[in-house]
Design an enzyme around this catalytic site. Structure first.
Site, mmCIF file in Angstrom:
data_model
loop_
_atom_site.group_PDB
_atom_site.id
_atom_site.type_symbol
_atom_site.label_atom_id
_atom_site.label_comp_id
_atom_site.label_asym_id
_atom_site.label_seq_id
_atom_site.Cartn_x
_atom_site.Cartn_y
_atom_site.Cartn_z
ATOM 1 N N THR A 322 0.818 -1.218 0.000
ATOM 2 C CA THR A 322 0.000 0.000 0.000
ATOM 3 C C THR A 322 0.851 1.268 0.000
ATOM 4 O O THR A 322 2.056 1.232 0.274
ATOM 5 C CB THR A 322 -0.930 0.059 1.235
ATOM 6 O OG1 THR A 322 -0.106 0.209 2.399
ATOM 7 C CG2 THR A 322 -1.766 -1.192 1.364
ATOM 8 N N CYS A 323 0.202 2.402 -0.259
ATOM 9 C CA CYS A 323 0.888 3.687 -0.333
ATOM 10 C C CYS A 323 0.950 4.370 1.024
ATOM 11 O O CYS A 323 0.664 5.565 1.147
ATOM 12 C CB CYS A 323 0.199 4.590 -1.344
ATOM 13 S SG CYS A 323 0.176 3.866 -2.966
ATOM 14 N N ASP A 324 1.256 3.616 2.059
ATOM 15 C CA ASP A 324 1.443 4.198 3.385
ATOM 16 C C ASP A 324 2.786 3.707 3.892
ATOM 17 O O ASP A 324 3.040 2.500 3.881
ATOM 18 C CB ASP A 324 0.315 3.743 4.324
ATOM 19 C CG ASP A 324 0.352 4.498 5.642
ATOM 20 O OD1 ASP A 324 1.463 4.678 6.199
ATOM 21 O OD2 ASP A 324 -0.709 4.924 6.114
#
Ligand SMILES: *Cc1c(COP(=O)(O)O)cnc(C)c1O
Length: 375
Positions: A322-324
Site C-alpha cells: 500500500t501507499c502508506d
C-alpha cells in the site's frame, strides 16, 4: 503447512493473497486443550478468527465462546452454541449492548470497575460477573497489559459492589499476554486471584470461578512449549494458591486454537534497493493493512516459506503493497530471505490463522479485504 492446505492451493489456485485454514488442525488444537485441562471449560476467543466454519467446528466439539460484542455473540449462537456457552468478556461495553446480550440469553459478563458493574446491574438482572485484574504481560510477545483490568485490591471492592447490587459475584479473570512463552506466567496472577477469593470470603461472598484467559502461543519462528506443559504449570499453580479448594476454571484460547491452522499465500510484487549496496526491499501483495497488523512494532515474526528455500539467504526489508509508509513488516530487524527470491514468486506466511482476516482493512488503496478459505 499441512497436506490439505498444500493440495488446496495446488488445485484451487486462488487468485490474490488469501488465508487458508485447515479445520483438522483447529479440531486437534481444541482436543489438546480439552485433554490437557480436563476440568477446565474452553471458551474460544472469537476475535482470533470468527469464520463461521471455525465456530461451528468448535461448537460441535463442545467449545464455549468468549465474545466481545453482540455481533460476535450472534455469530457464536449461529454456530450452534447455546447462550450458557457464551461469555461477554469485553470489559468495555455499552449498556444497550449488555441489554442486547442479556436478551439473547447471555448471563456471564466481565467487569473491571464499579461503573461497568452499574451498567450490568441495570440491564442484566442476576447475571454472573467476573472481575479482570491487571497482568503485566511479561514474557508475552503481544502484551495485553494496562488497558484491561484493575489492581487486585480494587477487584475486591468491585466484586463486593456487584454482590451488593444483586449480581452474582462469580470470579476473577486475567490475561497473561498473548503469545506467552513463559509457562510460569499464570502463577502470579493466580496468587492474586486466591487473595481476592480469601478477602471476599471474609466478607461472606464465595467466589467460584477463575478465568485463566488466553496467552497460549502459536508456533512462529521460535520453539514453544506444548499445551500439556502449560497445563501442568497452571494446575500446580492452582494447587499452590488454592490448596484443596480448587475453583471452577475456564480458559479463553484464541491464537493457540487457530494460529497454526492457517497459512497466507502471498506473492512478491517488487524487489528493489534504495541505493547500490543497500539491503534489498521485498514488497509483498499483503502488508499491515491486508491482515498482518500484528507485525506492528515487529512484535509477531511469522515464518515465511518461499519456492527457493535452501538457497543462500540475505537480510531483507519486508514491506506491504500500500501507499502508506507505515506498511512495512520487518525493517528494524530485517528478515532473511533467499538471494534468488524473484518478483512473481509465491510466498507462504505460516501461523497466520489468528488475528489476520479481521484486521485487514476494507479497501485501503482499493486492495480488497483478505480472502479466507476454510477447508
Ligand atoms: C483476545 C483475548 C483472548 C485470546 O487471547 P490469545 O492470546 O489469542 O489466546 C482471551 N481472552 C480475552 C478477554 C481476550 O480479549
Amino acid at each position: 503447512m499441512t497436506d490439505r492446505i498444500r493440495e488446496f492451493l495446488r488445485t484451487a489456485r486462488p487468485e490474490g493473497p488469501c488465508l487458508v485454514v485447515d479445520l483438522d488442525v483447529v479440531r486437534d488444537n481444541y482436543r489438546a486443550f480439552a485433554k490437557a485441562l480436563p476440568d477446565t471449560r474452553v471458551f474460544y476467543a472469537v476475535k482470533a478468527n470468527p469464520e463461521p466454519a471455525v465456530l461451528s467446528a468448535l461448537a460441535e466439539l463442545g467449545s464455549s465462546f468468549d465474545c466481545a460484542t453482540p455481533a460476535e455473540i450472534e455469530m457464536a449462537l449461529a454456530a450452534g452454541a447455546s447462550p450458557d456457552r457464551i461469555s461477554y468478556g469485553n470489559t468495555i461495553k455499552k449498556e444497550r449492548d449488555i441489554a442486547r446480550a442479556y436478551a439473547l440469553g447471555v448471563r456471564l459478563f466481565a467487569v473491571d470497575c464499579e461503573e461497568e458493574v452499574g451498567k450490568i446491574a441495570r440491564v442484566a438482572r442476576g447475571a454472573k460477573v467476573f472481575c479482570r485484574i491487571l497482568c503485566d504481560g511479561a514474557g508475552a510477545e503481544w502484551p495485553l497489559s494496562r488497558k484491561f483490568g484493575c489492581v487486585p485490591e480494587m477487584a475486591i471492592d468491585v466484586l463486593e459492589h456487584a454482590h451488593r447490587v444483586g449480581l452474582d459475584a462469580y470470579g476473577v479473570s486475567f490475561h497473561v499476554g498473548s503469545q506467552q512463552g513463559n509457562v510460569g506466567a499464570w502463577n502470579g496472577a493466580l496468587a492474586s486471584a486466591a487473595m481476592i477469593f480469601r478477602a471476599l470470603g471474609e466478607r461472606g461472598i464465595q467466589l467460584r470461578m477463575v478465568n485463566l484467559g488466553g496467552g497460549f502461543p502459536a508456533k512462529y519462528l521460535k520453539e514453544i512449549p506444548v499445551v500439556q506443559t502449560y497445563a501442568q504449570a497452571i494446575s500446580s499453580a492452582l494447587r499452590r494458591h488454592f490448596g484443596n479448594r480448587i475453583p471452577e476454571t475456564i480458559i479463553e484460547p484464541g491464537r493457540g486454537m487457530v494460529g497454526d491452522a492457517g497459512i497466507i499465500k502471498s506473492e512478491v510484487v517488487l524487489i528493489s534497493r534504495k541505493d547500490v549496496g543497500d539491503l534489498r526491499w521485498v514488497y509483498l501483495d499483503i502488508g499491515k493493512f491486508g491482515g498482518l497488523a500484528e507485525t506492528m512494532d515487529e512484535s509477531i515474526r511469522y515464518p515465511i516459506r518461499t519456492p527457493r528455500d535452501g538457497a543462500p539467504m540475505e537480510p531483507c526489508v519486508l514491506a506491504g503493497p500500500t501507499c502508506d509508509s507505515a506498511d512495512v513488516l520487518y525493517e528494524r530487524t530485517p528478515y532473511d530471505l533467499p538471494i534468488s527470491l524473484s518478483i512473481g514468486d509465491e510466498v507462504l506466511i505460516e501461523g497466520t490463522g489468528a488475528y489476520t482476516t479481521t484486521y485487514s482493512s476494507v479497501a485501503f488503496n482499493g486492495f480488497p479485504p483478505l480472502k479466507s478459505y476454510v477447508i
